[in-house]
Design a protein around this motif. Sequence first.
Motif, mmCIF file in Angstrom:
data_model
loop_
_atom_site.group_PDB
_atom_site.id
_atom_site.type_symbol
_atom_site.label_atom_id
_atom_site.label_comp_id
_atom_site.label_asym_id
_atom_site.label_seq_id
_atom_site.Cartn_x
_atom_site.Cartn_y
_atom_site.Cartn_z
ATOM 1 N N VAL A 20 0.830 -1.200 0.000
ATOM 2 C CA VAL A 20 0.000 0.000 0.000
ATOM 3 C C VAL A 20 0.867 1.253 0.000
ATOM 4 C CG1 VAL A 20 -1.683 1.325 1.344
ATOM 5 C CG2 VAL A 20 -1.944 -1.149 1.115
ATOM 6 N N SER A 21 1.893 1.269 0.839
ATOM 7 C CA SER A 21 2.730 2.452 0.964
ATOM 8 C C SER A 21 3.539 2.719 -0.305
ATOM 9 C CB SER A 21 3.663 2.315 2.173
ATOM 10 O OG SER A 21 4.325 1.068 2.170
ATOM 11 N N THR A 22 3.946 1.674 -1.021
ATOM 12 C CA THR A 22 4.679 1.861 -2.271
ATOM 13 C C THR A 22 3.788 2.476 -3.342
ATOM 14 O OG1 THR A 22 6.166 0.003 -1.821
ATOM 15 C CG2 THR A 22 5.939 0.686 -4.114
ATOM 16 N N GLN A 23 2.525 2.059 -3.378
ATOM 17 C CA GLN A 23 1.613 2.538 -4.410
ATOM 18 C C GLN A 23 1.099 3.950 -4.144
ATOM 19 O OE1 GLN A 23 -1.560 -0.225 -5.535
ATOM 20 N NE2 GLN A 23 -0.450 -1.806 -4.414
ATOM 21 N N ALA A 24 1.090 4.367 -2.878
ATOM 22 C CA ALA A 24 0.420 5.602 -2.497
ATOM 23 C C ALA A 24 0.781 6.807 -3.362
ATOM 24 C CB ALA A 24 0.698 5.910 -1.017
ATOM 25 N N PRO A 25 2.070 7.094 -3.632
ATOM 26 C CA PRO A 25 2.386 8.298 -4.402
ATOM 27 C C PRO A 25 1.831 8.286 -5.821
ATOM 28 C CG PRO A 25 4.336 7.462 -3.272
ATOM 29 C CD PRO A 25 3.289 6.413 -3.161
ATOM 30 N N PHE A 26 1.613 7.127 -6.400
ATOM 31 C CA PHE A 26 1.188 7.056 -7.790
ATOM 32 C C PHE A 26 -0.266 7.449 -7.981
ATOM 33 C CE2 PHE A 26 4.900 4.394 -7.443
ATOM 34 C CZ PHE A 26 5.642 4.787 -8.546
ATOM 35 N N ASP A 27 -1.039 7.470 -6.915
ATOM 36 C CA ASP A 27 -2.410 7.959 -7.023
ATOM 37 C C ASP A 27 -2.440 9.413 -7.472
ATOM 38 O OD1 ASP A 27 -3.267 5.543 -6.202
ATOM 39 O OD2 ASP A 27 -4.222 6.210 -4.350
ATOM 40 N N TYR A 28 -1.404 10.165 -7.132
ATOM 41 C CA TYR A 28 -1.396 11.594 -7.420
ATOM 42 C C TYR A 28 -1.382 11.906 -8.917
ATOM 43 C CZ TYR A 28 -0.220 12.042 -2.473
ATOM 44 O OH TYR A 28 -0.230 11.972 -1.106
ATOM 45 N N THR A 29 -0.968 10.945 -9.748
ATOM 46 C CA THR A 29 -0.933 11.203 -11.189
ATOM 47 C C THR A 29 -2.337 11.405 -11.758
ATOM 48 O OG1 THR A 29 -0.946 8.820 -11.652
ATOM 49 C CG2 THR A 29 1.201 9.890 -11.486
ATOM 50 N N ALA A 30 -3.364 10.942 -11.069
ATOM 51 C CA ALA A 30 -4.738 11.152 -11.531
ATOM 52 C C ALA A 30 -5.072 12.641 -11.611
ATOM 53 C CB ALA A 30 -5.719 10.446 -10.602
ATOM 54 N N MET A 31 -4.351 13.447 -10.816
ATOM 55 C CA MET A 31 -4.613 14.884 -10.820
ATOM 56 C C MET A 31 -4.367 15.495 -12.193
ATOM 57 S SD MET A 31 -5.610 17.019 -8.535
ATOM 58 C CE MET A 31 -6.650 17.780 -9.752
ATOM 59 N N LEU A 32 -3.370 14.980 -12.884
ATOM 60 C CA LEU A 32 -3.045 15.510 -14.209
ATOM 61 C C LEU A 32 -4.200 15.266 -15.177
ATOM 62 C CD1 LEU A 32 0.667 14.311 -14.459
ATOM 63 C CD2 LEU A 32 -0.214 16.493 -13.626
ATOM 64 N N TRP A 33 -4.783 14.062 -15.107
ATOM 65 C CA TRP A 33 -5.928 13.750 -15.971
ATOM 66 C C TRP A 33 -7.131 14.609 -15.606
ATOM 67 C CZ3 TRP A 33 -4.849 11.406 -20.215
ATOM 68 C CH2 TRP A 33 -3.800 10.471 -20.263
ATOM 69 N N ALA A 34 -7.338 14.847 -14.314
ATOM 70 C CA ALA A 34 -8.468 15.671 -13.877
ATOM 71 C C ALA A 34 -8.327 17.103 -14.387
ATOM 72 C CB ALA A 34 -8.571 15.658 -12.355
ATOM 73 N N LEU A 35 -7.117 17.633 -14.351
ATOM 74 C CA LEU A 35 -6.882 18.980 -14.867
ATOM 75 C C LEU A 35 -7.189 19.063 -16.362
ATOM 76 C CD1 LEU A 35 -3.537 19.892 -13.062
ATOM 77 C CD2 LEU A 35 -5.709 21.114 -12.830
ATOM 78 N N ILE A 36 -6.746 18.062 -17.104
ATOM 79 C CA ILE A 36 -6.975 18.052 -18.555
ATOM 80 C C ILE A 36 -8.465 17.961 -18.869
ATOM 81 C CG2 ILE A 36 -6.612 16.712 -20.671
ATOM 82 C CD1 ILE A 36 -3.867 15.910 -19.511
ATOM 83 N N LEU A 37 -9.180 17.077 -18.184
ATOM 84 C CA LEU A 37 -10.607 16.905 -18.444
ATOM 85 C C LEU A 37 -11.404 18.134 -18.025
ATOM 86 C CD1 LEU A 37 -11.074 13.169 -17.389
ATOM 87 C CD2 LEU A 37 -11.077 14.118 -19.705
ATOM 88 N N ASP A 38 -11.017 18.780 -16.913
ATOM 89 C CA ASP A 38 -11.691 20.009 -16.501
ATOM 90 C C ASP A 38 -11.545 21.084 -17.576
ATOM 91 O OD1 ASP A 38 -13.179 19.852 -14.205
ATOM 92 O OD2 ASP A 38 -11.527 20.317 -12.843
ATOM 93 N N ALA A 39 -10.356 21.170 -18.170
ATOM 94 C CA ALA A 39 -10.110 22.182 -19.196
ATOM 95 C C ALA A 39 -10.853 21.865 -20.488
ATOM 96 C CB ALA A 39 -8.607 22.300 -19.459
ATOM 97 N N VAL A 40 -10.809 20.602 -20.911
ATOM 98 C CA VAL A 40 -11.390 20.223 -22.200
ATOM 99 C C VAL A 40 -12.916 20.139 -22.133
ATOM 100 C CG1 VAL A 40 -11.520 18.380 -23.922
ATOM 101 C CG2 VAL A 40 -9.315 19.004 -22.934
ATOM 102 N N ILE A 41 -13.458 19.525 -21.083
ATOM 103 C CA ILE A 41 -14.903 19.290 -20.991
ATOM 104 C C ILE A 41 -15.649 20.480 -20.406
ATOM 105 C CG2 ILE A 41 -16.697 17.751 -20.115
ATOM 106 C CD1 ILE A 41 -14.820 16.436 -22.107
ATOM 107 N N PHE A 42 -15.101 21.072 -19.332
ATOM 108 C CA PHE A 42 -15.831 22.119 -18.621
ATOM 109 C C PHE A 42 -15.254 23.523 -18.836
ATOM 110 C CE2 PHE A 42 -16.181 18.178 -16.087
ATOM 111 C CZ PHE A 42 -17.554 17.973 -16.201
ATOM 112 N N GLY A 43 -14.142 23.623 -19.543
ATOM 113 C CA GLY A 43 -13.542 24.930 -19.795
ATOM 114 C C GLY A 43 -12.961 25.583 -18.557
ATOM 115 N N LEU A 44 -12.607 24.774 -17.564
ATOM 116 C CA LEU A 44 -12.032 25.298 -16.322
ATOM 117 C C LEU A 44 -10.513 25.216 -16.397
ATOM 118 C CD1 LEU A 44 -14.461 23.609 -13.761
ATOM 119 C CD2 LEU A 44 -14.538 25.964 -14.612
ATOM 120 N N LEU A 45 -9.855 26.362 -16.475
ATOM 121 C CA LEU A 45 -8.400 26.386 -16.581
ATOM 122 C C LEU A 45 -7.778 26.560 -15.199
ATOM 123 C CD1 LEU A 45 -7.989 28.648 -19.744
ATOM 124 C CD2 LEU A 45 -7.915 26.155 -19.607
#
Length: 325
Positions: free
Chosen positions: A264-289
Amino acid sequence: MPGKTPDSSAGSHAAPMPDLMPEPSPPGVRSGVMLRLLSAGLFVVMSLFVRLATVEAPIGQIVFYRSAFALPPIVAYLMWRRQFPKALKTRQPIGHMKRNLYGGAAMVLSFISLAYLPLALATALGFLAPLLAVPAAMLFLRERPGAVAIGAALTGFAGVVLMLAPAFDGPRLDHDTIIGVAAGLAMAVATAAGRVEIKTLTATEAPGTIAFYFAVLCALGGLASWPFGWITPTGHALAYLVAAGISGGLAHITMTEAMARASVSTQAPFDYTAMLWALILDAVIFGLLPSPVSLAGAFVIAASALVIPLSARFTARSEALESAS
């Protein structure tokens, strides 16, 4: 072994003893990390569909569709691994109930957060879970993460704080933000508890078994909300609900497989990469920069996710040089 059928010799309350078990091999850890990265991306896609569905559908109905339509990919996965239906036999019913209690609560709270907050902000709040997962794994699973894993989790959390800062910049917080943030914080606690239970279950249960019972029990829980008012979904709303279930099922399978391969502890930091996808989708789908501060936080998050593999490679090379000398 990941994806194994349940051990018939295990008791109904059997729990893993990570400190007595052999450490996963480097290839196993690498595959666990890759699966975790894939899982993180799929969960963001699921969150996008959930957020779109909240415009029309109530939370209970979304929980039902998210869980019911997760079952086809889960069953297909079990059939592909030749574990259906034998893998559905479990010796840990109490463990599954506890995992579903935490996971179901986390799902509902996550959907509430998504209904009131932008995708990136709701996702950022979820990143409190991996930070909480490290001490929880130390306390309940007897894992002993190294300084690198702890430092990477803390660094990633610092990136989350940077991303959250603009949302709290102003004379006062609006009602929606307060509800969304409160739900997100509670969701992070429930998620961390659920991950500890998943790791416990993977000692004797097949990953597909864990995913199957989670989907079934959550679907029943969502169905119980039907008397309180559901919509008749058509068109886009129906597509969002079904897509949330399918992507959620795939995300759950990859997450559970990852947890069977790496700590669990080894995997924990890799969850943070989802933030990059969330930023991209917010910009593309909702126009939130994102603001510059949010972008800086995203950079810190991505950097923290790279620390573990780079550190592991450096350690492996150092050990190889020492053994050769």
